[in-house]
Design an enzyme around this catalytic site. Structure first.
Site, PDB file in Angstrom:
ATOM      1  N   HIS A   1     -12.647  -0.284  -7.692  1.00  0.00           N
ATOM      2  CA  HIS A   1     -13.869   0.548  -7.760  1.00  0.00           C
ATOM      3  C   HIS A   1     -13.589   2.013  -7.415  1.00  0.00           C
ATOM      4  O   HIS A   1     -14.428   2.870  -7.615  1.00  0.00           O
ATOM      5  CB  HIS A   1     -15.006  -0.035  -6.890  1.00  0.00           C
TER       6      HIS A   1
ATOM      7  N   ASP B   1       0.871  -1.187   0.000  1.00  0.00           N
ATOM      8  CA  ASP B   1       0.000   0.000   0.000  1.00  0.00           C
ATOM      9  C   ASP B   1       0.908   1.238   0.000  1.00  0.00           C
ATOM     10  O   ASP B   1       2.143   1.128  -0.032  1.00  0.00           O
ATOM     11  CB  ASP B   1      -0.938  -0.011   1.238  1.00  0.00           C
TER      12      ASP B   1
HETATM   13  C1  LIG Z   1     -10.891   1.153  -0.313  1.00  0.00           C
HETATM   14  S1  LIG Z   1      -9.313   0.822   0.366  1.00  0.00           S
HETATM   15  C2  LIG Z   1      -9.266  -0.972   0.371  1.00  0.00           C
HETATM   16  C3  LIG Z   1      -8.363  -1.536   1.436  1.00  0.00           C
HETATM   17  C4  LIG Z   1      -8.315  -3.079   1.518  1.00  0.00           C
HETATM   18  N1  LIG Z   1      -8.000  -3.675   0.234  1.00  0.00           N
HETATM   19  C5  LIG Z   1      -9.595  -3.636   2.071  1.00  0.00           C
HETATM   20  O1  LIG Z   1     -10.451  -4.074   1.295  1.00  0.00           O
HETATM   21  O2  LIG Z   1      -9.756  -3.630   3.302  1.00  0.00           O
HETATM   22  C6  LIG Z   1      -8.219   1.234  -0.984  1.00  0.00           C
HETATM   23  C7  LIG Z   1      -6.751   1.129  -0.632  1.00  0.00           C
HETATM   24  O3  LIG Z   1      -5.965   1.521  -1.785  1.00  0.00           O
HETATM   25  C8  LIG Z   1      -4.806   2.194  -1.312  1.00  0.00           C
HETATM   26  N2  LIG Z   1      -4.201   2.992  -2.389  1.00  0.00           N
HETATM   27  C9  LIG Z   1      -4.678   4.135  -2.938  1.00  0.00           C
HETATM   28  N3  LIG Z   1      -3.833   4.585  -3.896  1.00  0.00           N
HETATM   29  C10 LIG Z   1      -2.790   3.703  -3.936  1.00  0.00           C
HETATM   30  C11 LIG Z   1      -1.599   3.632  -4.720  1.00  0.00           C
HETATM   31  N4  LIG Z   1      -1.330   4.551  -5.653  1.00  0.00           N
HETATM   32  N5  LIG Z   1      -0.756   2.576  -4.511  1.00  0.00           N
HETATM   33  C12 LIG Z   1      -1.023   1.629  -3.566  1.00  0.00           C
HETATM   34  N6  LIG Z   1      -2.154   1.645  -2.790  1.00  0.00           N
HETATM   35  C13 LIG Z   1      -3.021   2.679  -2.980  1.00  0.00           C
HETATM   36  C14 LIG Z   1      -5.355   3.035  -0.171  1.00  0.00           C
HETATM   37  O4  LIG Z   1      -4.344   3.513   0.691  1.00  0.00           O
HETATM   38  C15 LIG Z   1      -6.323   2.059   0.497  1.00  0.00           C
HETATM   39  O5  LIG Z   1      -5.699   1.309   1.508  1.00  0.00           O
END
Ligand SMILES: C[S@@+](CC[C@H](N)C(=O)[O-])C[C@H]1O[C@@H](n2cnc3c(N)ncnc32)[C@H](O)[C@@H]1O
Length: 241
Positions: free
Chosen positions: A148, A110
């Site tokens: 999404h 992440d």
């Molecule tokens: C809606 S959350 C889902 C978290 C986890 N997969 C769950 O279902 O519990 C989206 C995740 O994408 C991560 N994220 C956003 N942009 C990112 C990037 N450019 N690279 C890696 N992770 C990213 C956010 O920090 C967040 O933890």
């Protein structure tokens, strides 16, 4: 559940909803960006308390969904030695999967500020980075509630990076997301609520129909995939190059 309620009632999230009608009328950036001047990921990076609340509330959902994935898709992780969870938040999903499938070694991937706050766990390595640049190598990649948040071009870029990261012989990308029916079904109201959330908090995010998933996967270079409906609103998509 408590973290979820605290997140949803936080001033930053509540203020966002007031920007929703402007977004609909102008088709501009997300209500979140209009209200706070930056996208949600940049905003939480500079607000550690909100970031923690966000990650804890995602973890709360993961604790409910992971058993449904394990029960609904027996054999999902068979034959895999390693897995990378892309956008895995504070690593709760990987912690639960490692507990259930003790032969697997996991990478929780992440943004750096997210993994720097993630609790340590045996057989889970936290790696910080940007999924738009590259994804750490593993037998298979796992993405839950990530695509999404993004528009089609962004998803294709993330999926291509996942395809590059997975091992040549085992090769699969596991996506856990809603697959929206084109016709209204019993989960229609839940999906409408999720789409409203995407419209408020992301610039191009949305829930996708099976046709839209087929388009994304084809454009990202996957030749076949399966979809398994689990107990929750999410389905498990297994995509193969
Ligand atoms: C809606 S959350 C889902 C978290 C986890 N997969 C769950 O279902 O519990 C989206 C995740 O994408 C991560 N994220 C956003 N942009 C990112 C990037 N450019 N690279 C890696 N992770 C990213 C956010 O920090 C967040 O933890």
């Amino acid at each position: 559940m408590a973290s979820f309620l605290l997140l949803q009632s936080s001033p930053a999230l509540l203020a966002t909803w007031h920007g929703l009608s402007a977004r609909v009328l102008t088709n501009g950036p997300s209500a979140f960006e209009t209200t706070h001047g930056k996208d949600i990921w940049s905003y939480v990076e500079t607000n550690p308390a909100l970031s923690k609340l966000f990650n804890e509330s995602m973890a709360c959902d993961a604790r409910r969904v992971v058993p449904e994935i394990i029960n609904g898709c027996p054999g999902l992780l068979d034959g895999l030695d390693s897995l990378v969870d892309v956008g895995g938040g504070n690593g709760t999903t990987m912690r639960l999967l490692v507990k259930a499938c003790d032969w697997i070694r996991d990478i929780n991937f992440d943004l750096p500020h997210v993994v720097s706050d993630a609790p340590a766990c045996v057989r889970v390595e936290h790696v910080g980075g940007d999924m738009f640049d590259s994804v750490p190598n593993a037998d298979a990649a796992f993405l839950m509630w990530v695509l999404h948040d993004w528009g089609d071009d962004e998803c294709i870029r993330i999926l291509k990076n996942c395809r590059e990261a997975i091992s040549k012989d085992k090769r699969k990308v596991i996506i856990v997301e809603a697959v929206v029916e084109e016709k209204e079904d019993k989960l229609g109201h839940v999906r409408l609520m999720l789409d409203m959330v995407m419209m408020a908090f992301t610039n191009n995010g949305k829930q996708r129909t099976s046709k839209e998933w087929a388009h994304l996967l084809r454009e990202a270079g996957f030749s076949r995939y399966t979809v398994t409906q689990i107990k929750s609103v999410k389905s498990v998509i297994e995509a193969y190059p």
